[in-house]
Design a protein around this motif. Structure first.
Motif, PDB file in Angstrom:
ATOM      1  N   ARG A 217       0.829  -1.208   0.000  1.00 13.59           N
ATOM      2  CA  ARG A 217       0.000   0.000   0.000  1.00 13.59           C
ATOM      3  C   ARG A 217       0.860   1.254   0.000  1.00 13.59           C
ATOM      4  N   SER A 218       1.915   1.224   0.787  1.00 17.27           N
ATOM      5  CA  SER A 218       2.807   2.382   0.880  1.00 17.27           C
ATOM      6  C   SER A 218       3.500   2.650  -0.457  1.00 17.27           C
ATOM      7  N   LEU A 219       4.062   1.601  -1.078  1.00 17.03           N
ATOM      8  CA  LEU A 219       4.783   1.791  -2.339  1.00 17.03           C
ATOM      9  C   LEU A 219       3.839   2.188  -3.465  1.00 17.03           C
ATOM     10  N   GLU A 220       2.627   1.642  -3.452  1.00 20.02           N
ATOM     11  CA  GLU A 220       1.647   2.002  -4.483  1.00 20.02           C
ATOM     12  C   GLU A 220       1.345   3.500  -4.396  1.00 20.02           C
ATOM     13  N   LYS A 221       1.182   4.005  -3.182  1.00 22.42           N
ATOM     14  CA  LYS A 221       0.909   5.435  -2.976  1.00 22.42           C
ATOM     15  C   LYS A 221       2.121   6.272  -3.397  1.00 22.42           C
ATOM     16  N   ILE A 222       3.310   5.843  -2.983  1.00 21.33           N
ATOM     17  CA  ILE A 222       4.536   6.570  -3.328  1.00 21.33           C
ATOM     18  C   ILE A 222       4.708   6.650  -4.846  1.00 21.33           C
ATOM     19  N   SER A 223       4.353   5.567  -5.553  1.00 22.72           N
ATOM     20  CA  SER A 223       4.546   5.542  -7.006  1.00 22.72           C
ATOM     21  C   SER A 223       3.714   6.603  -7.708  1.00 22.72           C
ATOM     22  N   ARG A 224       2.655   7.067  -7.048  1.00 18.67           N
ATOM     23  CA  ARG A 224       1.795   8.109  -7.628  1.00 18.67           C
ATOM     24  C   ARG A 224       2.249   9.515  -7.245  1.00 18.67           C
ATOM     25  N   GLU A 225       3.185   9.586  -6.289  1.00 15.23           N
ATOM     26  CA  GLU A 225       3.560  10.898  -5.748  1.00 15.23           C
ATOM     27  C   GLU A 225       4.957  11.365  -6.141  1.00 15.23           C
ATOM     28  N   VAL A 226       5.848  10.436  -6.453  1.00 10.35           N
ATOM     29  CA  VAL A 226       7.222  10.823  -6.757  1.00 10.35           C
ATOM     30  C   VAL A 226       7.490  10.726  -8.259  1.00 10.35           C
ATOM     31  N   LYS A 227       8.658  11.215  -8.667  1.00  5.81           N
ATOM     32  CA  LYS A 227       9.018  11.209 -10.090  1.00  5.81           C
ATOM     33  C   LYS A 227       9.966  10.069 -10.447  1.00  5.81           C
ATOM     34  N   SER A 228      10.635   9.486  -9.431  1.00  7.24           N
ATOM     35  CA  SER A 228      11.644   8.463  -9.732  1.00  7.24           C
ATOM     36  C   SER A 228      11.728   7.451  -8.598  1.00  7.24           C
ATOM     37  N   ILE A 229      11.678   6.161  -8.955  1.00 12.41           N
ATOM     38  CA  ILE A 229      11.852   5.078  -7.980  1.00 12.41           C
ATOM     39  C   ILE A 229      12.973   4.174  -8.483  1.00 12.41           C
ATOM     40  N   THR A 230      13.890   3.810  -7.582  1.00 14.98           N
ATOM     41  CA  THR A 230      14.976   2.903  -7.931  1.00 14.98           C
ATOM     42  C   THR A 230      14.865   1.611  -7.134  1.00 14.98           C
ATOM     43  N   LEU A 241       8.696  -6.326  -9.308  1.00 16.01           N
ATOM     44  CA  LEU A 241       8.301  -4.955  -8.980  1.00 16.01           C
ATOM     45  C   LEU A 241       8.735  -3.980 -10.073  1.00 16.01           C
ATOM     46  N   ALA A 242       9.914  -4.217 -10.667  1.00 13.26           N
ATOM     47  CA  ALA A 242      10.366  -3.348 -11.756  1.00 13.26           C
ATOM     48  C   ALA A 242       9.386  -3.404 -12.929  1.00 13.26           C
ATOM     49  N   CYS A 243       8.964  -4.610 -13.298  1.00 10.77           N
ATOM     50  CA  CYS A 243       7.991  -4.750 -14.395  1.00 10.77           C
ATOM     51  C   CYS A 243       6.666  -4.087 -14.046  1.00 10.77           C
ATOM     52  N   ALA A 244       6.216  -4.293 -12.809  1.00 14.53           N
ATOM     53  CA  ALA A 244       4.927  -3.742 -12.383  1.00 14.53           C
ATOM     54  C   ALA A 244       4.959  -2.211 -12.425  1.00 14.53           C
ATOM     55  N   LEU A 245       6.005  -1.616 -11.874  1.00 17.77           N
ATOM     56  CA  LEU A 245       6.113  -0.160 -11.867  1.00 17.77           C
ATOM     57  C   LEU A 245       6.393   0.363 -13.270  1.00 17.77           C
ATOM     58  N   GLY A 246       7.210  -0.382 -14.039  1.00 22.10           N
ATOM     59  CA  GLY A 246       7.506   0.041 -15.405  1.00 22.10           C
ATOM     60  C   GLY A 246       6.259   0.119 -16.263  1.00 22.10           C
ATOM     61  N   ARG A 247       5.363  -0.845 -16.077  1.00 26.13           N
ATOM     62  CA  ARG A 247       4.114  -0.869 -16.850  1.00 26.13           C
ATOM     63  C   ARG A 247       3.286   0.392 -16.583  1.00 26.13           C
ATOM     64  N   ARG A 248       3.425   0.954 -15.375  1.00 25.89           N
ATOM     65  CA  ARG A 248       2.668   2.155 -15.014  1.00 25.89           C
ATOM     66  C   ARG A 248       3.420   3.446 -15.315  1.00 25.89           C
ATOM     67  N   SER A 249       4.708   3.335 -15.660  1.00 23.45           N
ATOM     68  CA  SER A 249       5.576   4.514 -15.681  1.00 23.45           C
ATOM     69  C   SER A 249       5.106   5.609 -16.638  1.00 23.45           C
ATOM     70  N   THR A 250       4.628   5.212 -17.814  1.00 23.69           N
ATOM     71  CA  THR A 250       4.214   6.212 -18.797  1.00 23.69           C
ATOM     72  C   THR A 250       3.013   7.003 -18.304  1.00 23.69           C
ATOM     73  N   ASP A 251       2.002   6.297 -17.797  1.00 21.47           N
ATOM     74  CA  ASP A 251       0.790   6.967 -17.314  1.00 21.47           C
ATOM     75  C   ASP A 251       1.084   7.887 -16.137  1.00 21.47           C
ATOM     76  N   LEU A 252       2.020   7.467 -15.284  1.00 20.98           N
ATOM     77  CA  LEU A 252       2.294   8.236 -14.070  1.00 20.98           C
ATOM     78  C   LEU A 252       3.404   9.270 -14.253  1.00 20.98           C
ATOM     79  N   GLY A 253       4.086   9.233 -15.407  1.00 22.13           N
ATOM     80  CA  GLY A 253       5.243  10.111 -15.571  1.00 22.13           C
ATOM     81  C   GLY A 253       6.338   9.752 -14.581  1.00 22.13           C
ATOM     82  N   LEU A 254       6.499   8.455 -14.350  1.00 21.55           N
ATOM     83  CA  LEU A 254       7.420   7.948 -13.324  1.00 21.55           C
ATOM     84  C   LEU A 254       8.655   7.333 -13.971  1.00 21.55           C
ATOM     85  N   GLU A 255       9.831   7.722 -13.497  1.00 21.79           N
ATOM     86  CA  GLU A 255      11.065   7.063 -13.921  1.00 21.79           C
ATOM     87  C   GLU A 255      11.286   5.844 -13.028  1.00 21.79           C
ATOM     88  N   VAL A 256      11.469   4.678 -13.648  1.00 21.30           N
ATOM     89  CA  VAL A 256      11.710   3.445 -12.894  1.00 21.30           C
ATOM     90  C   VAL A 256      13.102   2.930 -13.248  1.00 21.30           C
TER      91      VAL A 256
END
Length: 537
Positions: A217-230, A241-256
């Motif tokens: 729950r915490s990481l899911e929330k963080i993924s919507r709030e920050v610009k970059s996760i390593t 987790l890399a694949c899961a976050l990567g799949r969302r990266s474009t929609d969220l504007g998130l660097e993974v």
């Protein structure tokens, strides 16, 4: 040093034991004791507060509230229908399965999935992460009074001391519970990198050690709030987790970003060519892969985390996920006088999972003797199910040895997945036989066929019939080519197959189990590969 992000422990750090559970071991037949299909979503349970809520006595006391403990509870009740079983767990949740936390829950279209913890399997079928709803359990205060017994869960409590002479345990709040038979299924805690541990509060506040519902729950929330996760770690958990976050990266504007010391994803498990292929697959999901990455230090500067590698490279990011393995929880060893294995970690148990005459250990915390592959400790879901079930049977007098090879599985999204059994270690010699994949050769298709995405539920209960090779002449095997659609990888020790990876090949685990159990030398593994019918359309 960044170590493997999960699971099997072994003497050399590089060895990853694969248990066929996926991650839990396979069992010879379907029995009532199998962990049942999770029920609809359960609400989190409030932690028990006063001592008055703690039973003074539990005939069957299970320490830990995870998969192994729940499997044992079901097993005990199946063989002893009037049994009174008490589960004590530090978490505030009822028993739940962990695999969806790094797999299906991230791919859900339901915005409420983070709260309900219900998810759609790859086949679209809805299920809950919880094994059973609250109505399945009895209240801890009613456990002694309920006419036909039952299973009670004491949440938010930790067992801190065991008195094995008096057969009682002490909880962190001072309450005591006596028992007749006890299971230790305490699992483990995620390892952290020492350089992060020592980096100070600001760095730790921006670091996730991923294991529990609250971490998801915490990481899911963080993924919507920050610009970059390593993500640090190139093993099962880190890559999922890399694949899961990567799949969302474009929609969220998130660097993974994913970094690891190996030369490719799953580099300690897969042969180099398959590791390289997997790395490209993860890249295509939108992940920036940094290989040969050994973290030297991590600091917090100008509202950013700065990761410095030993070769001088610098990476800036907002948040770090450390997926570098699990440390088995063995704090009770000292007070209970139980032996901890110096090589693998975990409590040493015999073939019946006993540590003492009335104490058993199951799941991640158990270091057991495998009659085919030697002493092992396995950290996969399937092993938790199978070992928990066996411990429960033996707690009710079965006296059965642990012989069943557990399995594990990993999905990089709905399109690429693999299952494995035995010792799967990339330092061993391997032989791979591959064929062209079809639309049927994906985790999604396998889930549609079996009806469950927790593949140990379908694979564990299946039994190998007489092994029969394909009768049609197969096309020449695809070897070392760019596209590894589907195939079988054999891992050898002294020319005997000790591990098998089924790459986009599903519902064939009983065959793999039988090959390892037979322990024979094979002159031509291309012939053995035919047993898996990988050349069928």
């Amino acid at each position: 040093l960044v170590t493997e992000s999960v699971v099997e422990a072994s003497v050399p750090e590089s060895i990853i034991e694969v248990s066929v559970t996926e991650p839990v071991a396979e069992a010879p037949a379907v029995t009532q004791t199998a962990v049942s299909e999770p029920a609809p979503a359960a609400e989190p349970v409030e932690s028990t507060a006063a001592h008055s809520d703690v039973p003074e006595h539990a005939p069957y006391l299970l320490i830990g509230g995870g998969t192994a403990s729940f499997a044992a509870a079901r097993s005990i009740r199946a063989r002893d229908p009037g049994a009174r079983v008490l589960i004590v767990t530090e978490e505030s949740e009822l028993p739940y399965m962990r695999p969806p936390l790094s797999k299906e829950l991230w791919f859900s279209d339901d915005p409420k999935a983070t709260e309900t913890l219900s998810f759609k399997q790859w086949n679209g079928k809805e299920r809950s992460i919880y094994f059973q709803p609250p109505s399945f359990y009895v209240s801890p205060t009613d456990l002694a009074k309920v006419e036909n017994g039952g299973v009670a869960v004491l949440t938010g409590r930790k067992v801190v001391h065991m008195d094995v002479r008096e057969n009682k345990v002490k909880l962190s709040d001072g309450a005591e519970i006596s028992y007749e038979k006890c299971l230790i299924a305490t699992g483990g805690v995620p390892r952290n990198l020492q350089v992060i541990d020592r980096a100070g509060e600001e760095v730790m506040k921006r670091t996730t050690l991923f294991r529990k519902i609250e971490d998801f729950r915490s990481l899911e929330k963080i993924s919507r709030e920050v610009k970059s996760i390593t993500i640090i770690g190139g093993g099962f958990l880190g890559s999922e987790l890399a694949c899961a976050l990567g799949r969302r990266s474009t929609d969220l504007g998130l660097e993974v970003i994913q970094m690891f010391p190996e030369k490719g994803n799953m580099g300690k498990v897969l042969p180099e060519y398959l590791s390289n292929w997997t790395t490209e697959k993860v890249r295509k999901e939108g992940v920036n892969i940094i290989m040969d990455a050994v973290v030297k230090n991590v600091s917090y500067k100008n509202d950013k985390l700065e990761i410095k590698l030993k070769d001088g490279r610098l990476i800036e990011t907002d948040h770090v996920v450390a997926a570098v393995g699990l440390e088995p929880s063995v704090e009770l060893a000292k007070s209970a006088g139980l032996e901890v294995d110096s090589d693998f970690g975990g409590y040493r148990v015999n073939a019946e999972l006993q540590a003492r005459s009335n104490i058993w250990v199951a799941g991640d915390a158990a270091c057991f003797y495998d009659i085919k592959l030697g002493r092992r400790r396995v950290e996969h879901h399937d092993h938790a199910v199978v070992s928990g079930r066996l411990a429960g049977e033996n707690m009710t007098g079965a006296s059965k040895p642990y012989w069943h090879q557990s399995m594990f599985w990993s999905d990089l999204g709905p399109d690429v997945g693999y299952e494995a059994i035995g010792i799967v270690d990339s330092s061993l010699p391997t032989v791979g036989v591959f064929a062209k994949a079809t639309a049927k050769d994906t985790p999604k298709a396998a889930t549609e066929q079996s009806g469950t995405g927790i593949r140990s539920e379908s694979e564990t209960e299946a039994v190998a019939v007489t092994l029969k090779a394909e009768t049609t002449a197969p096309p020449p095997p695809v070897q070392q080519k760019e596209d590894y659609g589907k195939g079988v990888v054999f891992y050898l020790r002294d020319n005997v197959v000790v591990g098998i990876v089924l790459w986009n090949v599903f519902n064939r685990m009983p065959i793999a189990r039988k090959i390892i159990k037979d322990g024979e030398q094979h002159a031509d593994l291309n012939e053995v590969a035919k047993l898996f019918n990988i050349h069928e359309d």
